[in-house]
Design a protein around this motif. Sequence first.
Motif, PDB file in Angstrom:
ATOM      1  N   LEU A   1      50.389  22.943  45.943  1.00 58.94           N
ATOM      2  CA  LEU A   1      49.386  23.598  46.647  1.00 58.94           C
ATOM      3  C   LEU A   1      49.091  24.908  45.935  1.00 58.94           C
ATOM      4  O   LEU A   1      47.910  25.749  45.888  1.00 58.94           O
ATOM      5  N   ALA A   2      50.239  25.801  45.441  1.00 55.29           N
ATOM      6  CA  ALA A   2      50.112  27.097  44.921  1.00 55.29           C
ATOM      7  C   ALA A   2      49.211  27.162  43.710  1.00 55.29           C
ATOM      8  O   ALA A   2      48.154  27.743  43.467  1.00 55.29           O
ATOM      9  N   PHE A   3      49.404  25.825  42.973  1.00 54.73           N
ATOM     10  CA  PHE A   3      48.412  25.844  41.759  1.00 54.73           C
ATOM     11  C   PHE A   3      46.976  25.597  42.184  1.00 54.73           C
ATOM     12  O   PHE A   3      46.064  25.908  41.336  1.00 54.73           O
ATOM     13  N   GLY A   4      46.983  24.746  43.196  1.00 55.97           N
ATOM     14  CA  GLY A   4      45.482  24.485  43.553  1.00 55.97           C
ATOM     15  C   GLY A   4      44.891  25.886  44.282  1.00 55.97           C
ATOM     16  O   GLY A   4      43.662  25.933  43.898  1.00 55.97           O
ATOM     17  N   LEU A   5      45.631  26.536  44.935  1.00 56.39           N
ATOM     18  CA  LEU A   5      45.051  27.704  45.559  1.00 56.39           C
ATOM     19  C   LEU A   5      44.568  28.592  44.331  1.00 56.39           C
ATOM     20  O   LEU A   5      43.680  29.460  44.665  1.00 56.39           O
ATOM     21  N   THR A   6      45.443  28.628  43.382  1.00 53.95           N
ATOM     22  CA  THR A   6      45.192  29.593  42.100  1.00 53.95           C
ATOM     23  C   THR A   6      43.720  29.219  41.625  1.00 53.95           C
ATOM     24  O   THR A   6      42.953  30.315  41.393  1.00 53.95           O
TER      25      THR A   6
END
Length: 235
Positions: free
Chosen positions: A46-51
């Motif tokens: 999720l963190a990668f997607g949010l960045t």
Amino acid sequence: MNEHNTFKAWAAEFVGTFWLVLGGCGSAVLAAGFPELGIGFAGVALAFGLTVLTGAYALGPVSGGHFNPAVTLGLVVAGRFPAARAPGYVGVQVLGAIAAGAVLYAIATGRPGAQLGGFATNGYGEHSPGGYAMGAAFLCEVVMTALFLVVILGATARRAAAGFGGLAIGLCLTLIHLVSIPVTNTSVNPARSTGVALFGAGHAVDQLWLFWAAPIAGAVVGALLWRLLLADGQD
């Protein structure tokens, strides 16, 4: 594009790639393994997607929001980006990733007895989270990057719903990580791999070739797939 706009585009690509590596790899290094409260694979995905999602909306209007050498080269193959501008984009993306790796290293080593572990580096064989062999890792990176390019090209096509491209691309990257973290720790982005490899264990640099070759090959496959089979001439 004039010199002023070129510099702004480079700055946006630097900042966007910096944010992707700091946010995505930072979540893996600092938060994923925190005792009892760690965010785990799903949180890192999720963190990668949010960045990418936040970077696309904030910086996309300035540079197009590539943040990834494979994406830049794939867009060239798809006819969406001038080849002459690609080297500058790739250069600042790699520099942004390395800068983020340096900041993350400084933070991660800022406590007594710090253990960096894998430092969110990518790997295959014994350095794959799940022990996957080089062939499986290469195939995974090629296929995931190819589909990433198809989603990017489709979500940003003229016939696509306006304003939703960043959301689709960010969610796609989240899904890619959910599938492939166990295989390679997920690259699909040579800059992301380089930025942390330089500060991680020696094997990360030794295996870095795969995380340039496979994402770029996948990007070319995805771009050709879109251009030859899916584009309608207005895209």
